[in-house]
Write a protein that holds these residues in place. Structure first.
Motif, PDB file in Angstrom:
ATOM      1  N   ALA A  28     -17.824   8.154 -21.325  1.00  0.00           N
ATOM      2  CA  ALA A  28     -17.150   6.690 -21.023  1.00  0.00           C
ATOM      3  C   ALA A  28     -18.162   5.846 -20.384  1.00  0.00           C
ATOM      4  CB  ALA A  28     -16.011   7.551 -19.931  1.00  0.00           C
ATOM      5  N   THR A  29     -17.368   4.394 -20.559  1.00  0.00           N
ATOM      6  CA  THR A  29     -18.086   3.319 -20.259  1.00  0.00           C
ATOM      7  C   THR A  29     -19.028   3.375 -19.000  1.00  0.00           C
ATOM      8  OG1 THR A  29     -16.800   1.844 -21.735  1.00  0.00           O
ATOM      9  CG2 THR A  29     -17.899   0.795 -20.017  1.00  0.00           C
ATOM     10  N   ALA A  30     -20.196   3.361 -18.954  1.00  0.00           N
ATOM     11  CA  ALA A  30     -20.954   3.663 -17.490  1.00  0.00           C
ATOM     12  C   ALA A  30     -20.551   2.459 -16.788  1.00  0.00           C
ATOM     13  CB  ALA A  30     -22.292   3.821 -17.900  1.00  0.00           C
ATOM     14  N   ASP A  31     -20.832   2.771 -15.377  1.00  0.00           N
ATOM     15  CA  ASP A  31     -20.571   1.702 -14.437  1.00  0.00           C
ATOM     16  C   ASP A  31     -22.047   0.653 -14.578  1.00  0.00           C
ATOM     17  OD1 ASP A  31     -18.306   1.926 -13.082  1.00  0.00           O
ATOM     18  OD2 ASP A  31     -19.044   3.702 -12.115  1.00  0.00           O
ATOM     19  N   PRO A  32     -22.196  -0.082 -14.389  1.00  0.00           N
ATOM     20  CA  PRO A  32     -23.320  -1.068 -14.457  1.00  0.00           C
ATOM     21  C   PRO A  32     -24.270  -0.818 -13.479  1.00  0.00           C
ATOM     22  CG  PRO A  32     -21.792  -2.478 -13.739  1.00  0.00           C
ATOM     23  CD  PRO A  32     -20.914  -1.263 -14.380  1.00  0.00           C
ATOM     24  N   PRO A  33     -25.518  -1.031 -13.559  1.00  0.00           N
ATOM     25  CA  PRO A  33     -26.345  -0.420 -12.146  1.00  0.00           C
ATOM     26  C   PRO A  33     -26.216  -1.451 -11.235  1.00  0.00           C
ATOM     27  CG  PRO A  33     -27.811  -1.830 -14.033  1.00  0.00           C
ATOM     28  CD  PRO A  33     -26.282  -1.465 -14.526  1.00  0.00           C
ATOM     29  N   ALA A  34     -26.239  -1.234  -9.804  1.00  0.00           N
ATOM     30  CA  ALA A  34     -25.972  -2.135  -8.536  1.00  0.00           C
ATOM     31  C   ALA A  34     -26.956  -3.300  -8.740  1.00  0.00           C
ATOM     32  CB  ALA A  34     -26.183  -1.157  -7.598  1.00  0.00           C
ATOM     33  N   ASP A 214      -7.401 -14.744 -44.035  1.00  0.00           N
ATOM     34  CA  ASP A 214      -8.490 -14.861 -44.964  1.00  0.00           C
ATOM     35  C   ASP A 214      -9.824 -14.254 -44.372  1.00  0.00           C
ATOM     36  OD1 ASP A 214      -6.613 -16.116 -46.686  1.00  0.00           O
ATOM     37  OD2 ASP A 214      -6.964 -17.978 -46.048  1.00  0.00           O
ATOM     38  N   SER A 215      -9.745 -13.930 -43.329  1.00  0.00           N
ATOM     39  CA  SER A 215     -10.941 -13.396 -42.651  1.00  0.00           C
ATOM     40  C   SER A 215     -11.199 -11.991 -42.744  1.00  0.00           C
ATOM     41  CB  SER A 215     -11.395 -13.871 -41.391  1.00  0.00           C
ATOM     42  OG  SER A 215     -11.560 -15.426 -41.294  1.00  0.00           O
ATOM     43  N   THR A 216     -12.293 -11.363 -43.196  1.00  0.00           N
ATOM     44  CA  THR A 216     -12.564 -10.024 -43.031  1.00  0.00           C
ATOM     45  C   THR A 216     -13.908  -9.622 -42.378  1.00  0.00           C
ATOM     46  OG1 THR A 216     -11.269  -9.526 -45.428  1.00  0.00           O
ATOM     47  CG2 THR A 216     -12.944  -7.907 -44.311  1.00  0.00           C
ATOM     48  N   THR A 217     -13.842  -8.722 -41.377  1.00  0.00           N
ATOM     49  CA  THR A 217     -14.776  -8.175 -40.827  1.00  0.00           C
ATOM     50  C   THR A 217     -15.277  -6.736 -41.031  1.00  0.00           C
ATOM     51  OG1 THR A 217     -14.816  -9.657 -38.855  1.00  0.00           O
ATOM     52  CG2 THR A 217     -16.012  -7.877 -38.820  1.00  0.00           C
ATOM     53  N   VAL A 218     -16.315  -6.259 -41.716  1.00  0.00           N
ATOM     54  CA  VAL A 218     -16.473  -5.009 -42.049  1.00  0.00           C
ATOM     55  C   VAL A 218     -17.126  -4.290 -40.557  1.00  0.00           C
ATOM     56  CG1 VAL A 218     -17.862  -3.443 -43.700  1.00  0.00           C
ATOM     57  CG2 VAL A 218     -16.780  -5.593 -44.652  1.00  0.00           C
ATOM     58  N   ILE A 219     -16.538  -3.014 -40.517  1.00  0.00           N
ATOM     59  CA  ILE A 219     -16.925  -2.418 -39.266  1.00  0.00           C
ATOM     60  C   ILE A 219     -18.039  -1.166 -39.798  1.00  0.00           C
ATOM     61  CG2 ILE A 219     -16.435  -0.899 -37.319  1.00  0.00           C
ATOM     62  CD1 ILE A 219     -15.656  -3.761 -36.967  1.00  0.00           C
ATOM     63  N   THR A 220     -19.384  -1.326 -39.381  1.00  0.00           N
ATOM     64  CA  THR A 220     -20.304  -0.106 -39.819  1.00  0.00           C
ATOM     65  C   THR A 220     -20.595   0.868 -38.670  1.00  0.00           C
ATOM     66  OG1 THR A 220     -22.092  -1.642 -39.035  1.00  0.00           O
ATOM     67  CG2 THR A 220     -21.307  -2.059 -41.450  1.00  0.00           C
ATOM     68  N   GLY A 221     -20.046   0.727 -37.676  1.00  0.00           N
ATOM     69  CA  GLY A 221     -20.378   1.607 -36.476  1.00  0.00           C
ATOM     70  C   GLY A 221     -19.702   1.160 -35.197  1.00  0.00           C
ATOM     71  N   PHE A 222     -19.726   2.274 -34.182  1.00  0.00           N
ATOM     72  CA  PHE A 222     -19.094   2.119 -33.116  1.00  0.00           C
ATOM     73  C   PHE A 222     -19.709   2.431 -31.887  1.00  0.00           C
ATOM     74  CE2 PHE A 222     -15.106   1.905 -35.273  1.00  0.00           C
ATOM     75  CZ  PHE A 222     -15.203   2.714 -36.254  1.00  0.00           C
ATOM     76  N   ALA A 223     -19.511   1.642 -30.818  1.00  0.00           N
ATOM     77  CA  ALA A 223     -20.189   1.801 -29.416  1.00  0.00           C
ATOM     78  C   ALA A 223     -19.141   1.439 -28.277  1.00  0.00           C
ATOM     79  CB  ALA A 223     -21.325   0.914 -29.263  1.00  0.00           C
ATOM     80  N   VAL A 224     -19.666   1.412 -27.230  1.00  0.00           N
ATOM     81  CA  VAL A 224     -18.653   1.134 -26.025  1.00  0.00           C
ATOM     82  C   VAL A 224     -19.229   0.033 -25.349  1.00  0.00           C
ATOM     83  CG1 VAL A 224     -18.390   3.775 -25.344  1.00  0.00           C
ATOM     84  CG2 VAL A 224     -20.354   2.473 -24.323  1.00  0.00           C
ATOM     85  N   PRO A 225     -18.166  -0.937 -24.823  1.00  0.00           N
ATOM     86  CA  PRO A 225     -18.487  -2.201 -24.337  1.00  0.00           C
ATOM     87  C   PRO A 225     -19.238  -2.214 -23.007  1.00  0.00           C
ATOM     88  CG  PRO A 225     -15.974  -1.687 -23.959  1.00  0.00           C
ATOM     89  CD  PRO A 225     -16.656  -0.671 -24.735  1.00  0.00           C
ATOM     90  N   ARG A 226     -19.960  -3.133 -22.785  1.00  0.00           N
ATOM     91  CA  ARG A 226     -20.680  -3.198 -21.338  1.00  0.00           C
ATOM     92  C   ARG A 226     -20.371  -4.781 -20.902  1.00  0.00           C
ATOM     93  NH1 ARG A 226     -22.295   1.985 -20.603  1.00  0.00           N
ATOM     94  NH2 ARG A 226     -23.121   2.801 -22.702  1.00  0.00           N
ATOM     95  N   LEU A 227     -20.723  -4.499 -19.424  1.00  0.00           N
ATOM     96  CA  LEU A 227     -20.538  -5.845 -18.744  1.00  0.00           C
ATOM     97  C   LEU A 227     -21.229  -7.027 -19.636  1.00  0.00           C
ATOM     98  CD1 LEU A 227     -19.181  -6.667 -16.273  1.00  0.00           C
ATOM     99  CD2 LEU A 227     -21.331  -6.389 -14.925  1.00  0.00           C
ATOM    100  N   ARG A 228     -20.455  -8.121 -19.496  1.00  0.00           N
ATOM    101  CA  ARG A 228     -21.135  -9.295 -20.058  1.00  0.00           C
ATOM    102  C   ARG A 228     -21.225  -9.388 -21.761  1.00  0.00           C
ATOM    103  NH1 ARG A 228     -23.951  -8.875 -15.250  1.00  0.00           N
ATOM    104  NH2 ARG A 228     -25.591  -7.722 -16.537  1.00  0.00           N
ATOM    105  N   ASP A 229     -20.790  -8.441 -22.518  1.00  0.00           N
ATOM    106  CA  ASP A 229     -20.664  -8.421 -23.852  1.00  0.00           C
ATOM    107  C   ASP A 229     -19.576  -9.357 -24.239  1.00  0.00           C
ATOM    108  OD1 ASP A 229     -22.528  -6.429 -24.330  1.00  0.00           O
ATOM    109  OD2 ASP A 229     -20.851  -4.747 -24.613  1.00  0.00           O
TER     110      ASP A 229
END
Length: 305
Positions: A28-34, A214-229
């Motif tokens: 699961a999305t990790a807490d960011p470092p302090a 009219d816009s298409t985005t091809v998805i090539t992989g997966f990850a988890v979101p991080r702070l400031r993404d």
């Protein structure tokens, strides 16, 4: 965000690749470092968040809407509904104020809710089921007033699409805007988490992309979101909206029950966006969960299920 406009043949190639995408997901999305927060103090804040989560999962959070630990400011932030002073809300805040110098309470003008919508069904259609894209509007029935949500990522689970768990709780079977059967929910979690898996119906081809107009985005992989993404999400009601992840490890106290481990984004949204895919370029990272009736912030379920 890189966008690619695709031809029909390219879409067919994307459909074929939907079943072989590599899912790059850790815990699961990790807490960011302090940052500027002593380890002992951070441990106290995380323990307090855990205690508050327990109260919420037990239905004892009142009108407190969400909370999270801010690792940079070394605080625990709680957002409550403006003017709420009922016994459950007050008792929850008293527990939070066990660390008074480190607790910040915000007041919200509107409650935080799952972003499912109610509206007219798309209606049956004789068109044969064909390619099905992430970001498509999905309906819980073919007649009358139905639940409306958004399809998430195709290929995160083999030959399946995803959506929000609260959509699956509302209805087991979903259709696209043409009336074609998308599929019946196989797995979901809500409350606690907010995700669902819908195996593709026979004859439906889920493609590894997100389509918005009219816009298409091809998805090539997966990850988890991080702070400031910097992320962009597509919803049935809002189209594509972008924002920045400004909090992780967020617990949201929905009316149906608490959901832990969400992230907060500055992107706006509205009812109907639930389950929509959120990505960073070609990488899928989350599904849209909820927020205020309209606008920002938007809470997201990380791709960690």
């Amino acid at each position: 965000m890189k966008r690619t406009t695709m031809t029909r043949s390219m879409l067919s190639m994307a459909a074929a690749s939907a079943l072989v995408l590599t899912t790059q997901v850790g815990p699961a999305t990790a807490d960011p470092p302090a940052v500027g927060c002593l380890v002992d103090r951070l441990d106290q804040l995380l323990a307090l968040r855990h205690r508050l989560d327990g109260l919420a999962l037990d239905g004892r959070a009142g009108d407190n809407q969400y909370w999270y630990v801010d690792h940079q400011r070394c605080t625990l932030t709680i957002a409550k509904l403006r003017g709420a002073a009922d016994p459950a809300t007050s008792a929850f805040l008293r527990t939070a104020r066990m660390l008074p110098a480190s607790v910040e309470v915000l007041e919200l003008p509107a409650p935080i809710r799952p972003r499912v919508a109610r509206g007219p069904a798309a209606g049956p259609n004789s068109r044969a089921a064909t390619g099905f894209h992430g970001g498509s509007t999905i309906y819980s029935g073919l007649t009358g007033t139905v639940f409306i949500c958004t399809a998430g990522f195709n290929g995160y689970r083999p030959n399946a699409t995803g959506t929000a768990g609260h959509c699956a709780r509302d209805a087991p079977t979903w259709y696209d805007r043409t009336g074609a059967l998308v599929g019946t929910v196989d797995q979901y979690r809500f409350p606690g988490g907010d995700w669902a898996v819908i195996p593709a119906a026979e004859g439906l081809t889920p493609t590894a992309d997100i389509v918005d107009g009219d816009s298409t985005t091809v998805i090539t992989g997966f990850a988890v979101p991080r702070l400031r993404d910097r992320v962009c999400g597509t919803g049935a009601a809002s189209g594509t909206r972008c924002g920045t992840i400004d909090a992780t490890g967020v617990t949201v106290n929905y009316p149906e029950g608490a959901v832990t481990g969400l992230v907060r984004s500055t992107q706006s949204g509205a009812a109907g966006d639930s389950g929509g895919p959120v990505h960073i370029g070609p990488t899928g990272v989350a599904l849209i969960s909820g927020g205020p009736p309209e606008g920002a912030p938007t809470f997201l379920q990380p791709l960690n299920f």
